[in-house]
Design a protein around this motif. Structure first.
Motif, PDB file in Angstrom:
ATOM      1  N   ALA A   1       0.865  -1.210   0.053  1.00 46.46           N
ATOM      2  CA  ALA A   1       0.112   0.097   0.152  1.00 46.46           C
ATOM      3  C   ALA A   1       0.815   1.249  -0.064  1.00 46.46           C
ATOM      4  CB  ALA A   1      -0.882   0.050   1.440  1.00 46.46           C
TER       5      ALA A   1
ATOM      6  N   THR B   1       2.410   1.480  -3.333  1.00 47.32           N
ATOM      7  CA  THR B   1       1.164   1.819  -4.390  1.00 47.32           C
ATOM      8  C   THR B   1       1.033   3.312  -4.492  1.00 47.32           C
ATOM      9  OG1 THR B   1       0.056  -0.284  -4.409  1.00 47.32           O
ATOM     10  CG2 THR B   1      -1.211   1.682  -4.698  1.00 47.32           C
TER      11      THR B   1
ATOM     12  N   THR C   1     -10.570   4.008  -6.391  1.00 51.05           N
ATOM     13  CA  THR C   1     -10.763   2.942  -6.010  1.00 51.05           C
ATOM     14  C   THR C   1     -10.259   1.784  -6.836  1.00 51.05           C
ATOM     15  OG1 THR C   1     -12.450   3.577  -4.623  1.00 51.05           O
ATOM     16  CG2 THR C   1     -12.590   1.255  -4.891  1.00 51.05           C
ATOM     17  N   ASP C   2     -10.801   2.032  -8.218  1.00 47.24           N
ATOM     18  CA  ASP C   2     -10.373   1.203  -9.336  1.00 47.24           C
ATOM     19  C   ASP C   2      -8.987   1.070  -9.428  1.00 47.24           C
ATOM     20  OD1 ASP C   2     -13.026   0.566  -9.835  1.00 47.24           O
ATOM     21  OD2 ASP C   2     -12.963   1.694 -11.657  1.00 47.24           O
TER      22      ASP C   2
ATOM     23  N   LEU D   1      -6.642   1.407  -7.001  1.00 45.46           N
ATOM     24  CA  LEU D   1      -6.087   0.887  -5.731  1.00 45.46           C
ATOM     25  C   LEU D   1      -6.269  -0.527  -5.786  1.00 45.46           C
ATOM     26  CD1 LEU D   1      -7.039   3.404  -2.906  1.00 45.46           C
ATOM     27  CD2 LEU D   1      -4.939   3.029  -4.125  1.00 45.46           C
ATOM     28  N   ARG D   2      -7.719  -0.995  -6.146  1.00 43.18           N
ATOM     29  CA  ARG D   2      -7.796  -2.468  -6.473  1.00 43.18           C
ATOM     30  C   ARG D   2      -7.133  -3.074  -7.366  1.00 43.18           C
ATOM     31  NH1 ARG D   2     -14.357  -1.402  -6.649  1.00 43.18           N
ATOM     32  NH2 ARG D   2     -14.665  -1.790  -4.537  1.00 43.18           N
TER      33      ARG D   2
ATOM     34  N   SER E   1      -3.834  -5.932  -6.389  1.00 48.53           N
ATOM     35  CA  SER E   1      -4.499  -7.161  -6.716  1.00 48.53           C
ATOM     36  C   SER E   1      -3.506  -8.158  -6.272  1.00 48.53           C
ATOM     37  CB  SER E   1      -4.892  -7.279  -8.146  1.00 48.53           C
ATOM     38  OG  SER E   1      -3.931  -7.216  -8.864  1.00 48.53           O
TER      39      SER E   1
ATOM     40  N   TYR F   1     -10.614  -6.763   2.107  1.00 47.41           N
ATOM     41  CA  TYR F   1     -10.158  -5.893   1.038  1.00 47.41           C
ATOM     42  C   TYR F   1     -11.059  -4.554   1.130  1.00 47.41           C
ATOM     43  CZ  TYR F   1      -8.439 -10.399  -1.097  1.00 47.41           C
ATOM     44  OH  TYR F   1      -7.683 -11.101  -1.333  1.00 47.41           O
TER      45      TYR F   1
ATOM     46  N   ILE G   1      -8.656  -0.905   1.314  1.00 49.07           N
ATOM     47  CA  ILE G   1      -9.111   0.054   0.322  1.00 49.07           C
ATOM     48  C   ILE G   1      -9.202   1.457   1.067  1.00 49.07           C
ATOM     49  CG2 ILE G   1     -10.424   1.197  -1.508  1.00 49.07           C
ATOM     50  CD1 ILE G   1      -8.366  -1.232  -2.404  1.00 49.07           C
ATOM     51  N   ASP G   2     -10.245   1.234   2.206  1.00 46.84           N
ATOM     52  CA  ASP G   2     -10.580   2.378   3.027  1.00 46.84           C
ATOM     53  C   ASP G   2      -9.364   2.985   3.690  1.00 46.84           C
ATOM     54  OD1 ASP G   2     -13.235   2.302   2.277  1.00 46.84           O
ATOM     55  OD2 ASP G   2     -13.953   1.182   4.115  1.00 46.84           O
TER      56      ASP G   2
ATOM     57  N   HIS H   1      -7.140   4.923   1.026  1.00 50.46           N
ATOM     58  CA  HIS H   1      -7.859   6.159   0.580  1.00 50.46           C
ATOM     59  C   HIS H   1      -7.618   7.214   1.798  1.00 50.46           C
ATOM     60  CE1 HIS H   1     -10.050   5.941  -2.922  1.00 50.46           C
ATOM     61  NE2 HIS H   1     -10.625   4.813  -2.626  1.00 50.46           N
TER      62      HIS H   1
ATOM     63  N   ARG I   1     -13.550   6.847  -1.280  1.00 56.94           N
ATOM     64  CA  ARG I   1     -13.733   5.717  -2.139  1.00 56.94           C
ATOM     65  C   ARG I   1     -14.745   6.299  -3.140  1.00 56.94           C
ATOM     66  NH1 ARG I   1     -14.685   0.218  -1.401  1.00 56.94           N
ATOM     67  NH2 ARG I   1     -13.592   0.195   0.437  1.00 56.94           N
TER      68      ARG I   1
END
Length: 215
Positions: free
Chosen positions: A154, A157, A181-182, A184-185, A189, A198, A202-203, A206, A213
């Motif tokens: 993370a 990223t 969000t897309d 980060l996902r 991955s 998951y 992501i939260d 963010h 989000r």
């Protein structure tokens, strides 16, 4: 047993001869096996200087030793986890020269003098890294086994996005990627969480990025 006077061989003589022949044949093979065993017990090693979490350490390792095993076994940095050991789960993710890698897929000797950051180098229980604190705040972990790799991934990223490195879902690769969000996902991955945390992960990311989000 009938003995021919022209060829006086007894049953006992045949057996004794066979045993002697087998012994002569087996002796070189046994010697060769012993030599190979000695060679295998002393694998080739070489010195490597690793710069991990701001500290420089010189160690001697088997040239086949992965960075993951060097961190865990030689440097006793066991925060980096061994999951699949095949580069598929992301539990062993560390940051090398600012980029995240699966430490189980690379050799220690390949990282001579490079800056390596593990989960231990991001923060301490007394002074958590912002990403570590966000994972706690948003319950981004359950069993915790994948968490060190998740957090390292993370952090890297957000660094990749800041550096303008696109991902497979970046619409315009010539533009600065957004922290969506897309994005980060997609970028996360490669880190598997068997507990399924998951959404919380992501939260947490963010939160550190100061974004919301999007889906």
């Amino acid at each position: 047993m009938h003995q021919d006077e022209g060829f006086p061989v007894s049953r006992r003589g045949v057996i004794a001869g066979g045993v002697a022949s087998a012994t002569l044949v087996a002796a070189p093979a046994a010697a060769q096996a012993q030599t190979q065993g000695t060679a295998q017990s002393a694998p080739p090693t070489m010195p490597v200087t690793l710069k991990v979490n701001g500290r420089t350490t010189k160690i001697n390792v088997d040239t086949r030793t992965t960075l993951l095993d060097a961190l865990r076994e030689n440097l006793k940095l066991t925060g980096t986890k061994k999951g699949c050991d095949h580069g598929q789960c992301g539990a062993c993710t560390v940051i090398v020269e600012g980029r995240r890698i699966n430490s189980c897929l690379t050799l220690a000797v390949m990282h001579e003098g490079e800056e390596i950051t593990t989960i231990e180098g991001l923060g301490t229980p007394e002074k958590l890294h912002a990403m570590q604190a966000a994972f706690v705040k948003h319950d981004g972990y359950q069993c915790g086994y994948c968490t060190p790799g998740q957090i390292c991934s993370a952090v890297a990223t957000l660094g990749e996005i800041k550096a303008g490195i696109p991902s497979h879902v970046t619409g315009d690769i010539s533009a600065q990627p957004a922290v969506t969000t897309d994005e980060l996902r997609e970028r996360m991955s490669g880190n598997i969480c068997r507990c399924g945390a998951y959404a919380n992960i992501i939260d947490a990311i963010h939160d550190v990025a100061g974004t919301e989000r999007t889906a």
